[in-house]
Write an enzyme that holds these catalytic residues in place. Structure first.
Site, PDB file in Angstrom:
ATOM      1  N   THR A  12     -80.646   8.236 -35.927  1.00 36.91           N
ATOM      2  CA  THR A  12     -81.555   8.613 -37.014  1.00 36.91           C
ATOM      3  C   THR A  12     -81.570  10.121 -37.240  1.00 36.91           C
ATOM      4  O   THR A  12     -81.696  10.585 -38.381  1.00 36.91           O
ATOM      5  CB  THR A  12     -82.977   8.106 -36.715  1.00 36.91           C
ATOM      6  N   THR A  86     -82.266   6.471 -31.278  1.00 39.79           N
ATOM      7  CA  THR A  86     -83.346   6.076 -30.361  1.00 39.79           C
ATOM      8  C   THR A  86     -83.264   4.626 -29.902  1.00 39.79           C
ATOM      9  O   THR A  86     -83.871   4.268 -28.897  1.00 39.79           O
ATOM     10  CB  THR A  86     -84.718   6.318 -31.018  1.00 39.79           C
ATOM     11  N   ASP A  87     -82.518   3.780 -30.617  1.00 39.15           N
ATOM     12  CA  ASP A  87     -82.475   2.357 -30.255  1.00 39.15           C
ATOM     13  C   ASP A  87     -81.984   2.132 -28.839  1.00 39.15           C
ATOM     14  O   ASP A  87     -82.514   1.286 -28.110  1.00 39.15           O
ATOM     15  CB  ASP A  87     -81.586   1.582 -31.231  1.00 39.15           C
TER      16      ASP A  87
END
Length: 392
Positions: A12, A86-87
């Site tokens: 992101t 971030t996943d």
């Protein structure tokens, strides 16, 4: 002047609007340009790959691991920052931490809002990460997000979209970043680093199987049939499943498969409290309990243990081969492009760990035990019941 290398991997923090959703596309220099660099810090950017982290593979993680080691081979480098989606950030950070022996830090950060968002968090997180990388020592791999510094081990993504996305459900942060400085609360335990996999090492299959009401062994059977060398059982409660699952685990571990047990509960350690297919039976079947590690990081622990065991086995095989060559000074020379075994390749045995459940699988179990022993253990059954004020 402190020299920090930023390794860009997408996520992101590098994402822009594509018309129907966001996707990672920005180069590392563009991400760096979105905010300020701390005074006294010089930055070099390495664009390794640009992907949404939900698409990350073990091959990506191995490339990053070796790139970090190559960067830190330069004594002029004071630290490394990895910008990451971030996943799966918690998985990659823990993976690198397990192989990290350098006192210079590897700092992971990312963003919950895309790069071009007016209220974006990319600039602040990157600034804090650069400051931590330039000044931290002996902290291993850490996660810096929303002004807090967390050890890689135990840190998970706690919220899908909130800016304060990361935390350790079973422990406090290492420190925080505010007013242009890092304040440290504690130092993380630093284990001995695992043996580094060779470049191009084959990634073993490690799967996660979650137990639930009506749960059976169908998915576990499918995983093993697909060639999994490691499996994480995500149990209910303190790490529980069914007698059928425990029996299937027993057969799998006898075949050399590494099995670890985590929990689908958000906090607390797995514990050998219950029989009837519970953690007591899973441990008796050969599984190892993951302490407070959540499922994603438990999988990384199993994966790293297998890769490390393979690396050690390869190193020992190479040493034996060199010793045998030195003991036969009259052996004919062989072209580097041609192996004397090439003509026998069809008759060679499969050297995978699943086909030799002895030394290599035992090395994997021992390595996994070493990794998991650093996760805070569960209290005993009596301690748990006293905590709940039951049985006094």
């Amino acid at each position: 002047m402190r020299h920090v290398v930023v390794i860009s991997t997408g996520g992101t923090i590098a994402s822009r609007w594509q018309g129907d959703g966001y996707a990672a596309e920005a180069a590392g220099r563009e991400v760096l340009a979105a905010g300020a660099v701390p005074q006294g810090v010089d930055v070099t950017v390495v664009d390794l790959f640009t992907v949404n982290s939900s698409r990350l593979t073990t091959d990506h993680q191995l490339r990053l691991l070796h790139t970090v080691h190559e960067v830190l081979a330069d004594p002029a480098v004071d630290g490394v920052v990895v910008t990451h989606g971030t996943d799966t950030l918690e998985e990659t950070a823990f993976f690198l931490d397990l192989f990290h022996a350098d006192r210079r830090p590897v700092v992971f950060t990312g963003a919950q809002r895309p790069l071009d968002a007016e209220d974006g968090d990319a600039a602040g997180n990157l600034y804090d990460a650069l400051l931590t990388a330039a000044t931290g020592r002996g902290i291993g791999a850490v996660v810096v997000f929303a002004g807090q510094v967390f050890a890689a081990r135990g840190t998970v993504k706690r919220h899908t979209v909130d800016a304060r996305a990361f935390g350790d459900p079973d422990g406090p942060p290492l420190g925080r970043v505010e007013f242009g400085r890092v304040t440290w609360y504690r130092s993380p335990a630093r284990p001995q680093a695992l043996a580094l996999p060779a470049p191009g090492a084959a990634a073993p299959r490690v799967d996660i199987v979650t137990h639930h009401s009506d749960g059976d062994t169908v998915l576990l059977d499918a995983s093993l049939a697909a060639g999994a060398r490691g499996v994480v059982i995500v149990g209910t409660g303190a790490g529980n499943a069914t007698p059928h699952v425990a029996e299937r685990v027993r057969k799998a571990t006898a075949d050399g498969v590494l099995v670890a047990v985590s929990t689908r509960v958000a906090a607390g350690a797995v514990a050998p409290l219950y029989t009837g297919g519970g953690a007591v039976d899973l441990v008796a079947a050969g599984a190892q309990l993951a302490g407070t590690l959540r499922p994603g990081q438990t999988r990384i622990a199993v994966l790293a243990a297998l890769l490390s065991a393979d690396a050690q086995a390869g190193s020992q095989a190479g040493s034996r081969s060199e010793a045998q060559s030195e003991s036969r000074p009259g052996s004919p020379l062989v072209s580097p492009l041609e192996s004397p075994l090439d003509s026998q390749s069809e008759s060679r045995p499969d050297l995978g760990a699943r086909s030799q459940p002895g030394s290599r699988s035992e090395a994997g179990r021992t390595t996994l035990r070493r990794v998991l022993d650093l996760a805070p253990p569960a209290p005993t059954a009596s301690e748990l019941y006293l905590v709940d004020r039951v049985g006094e």
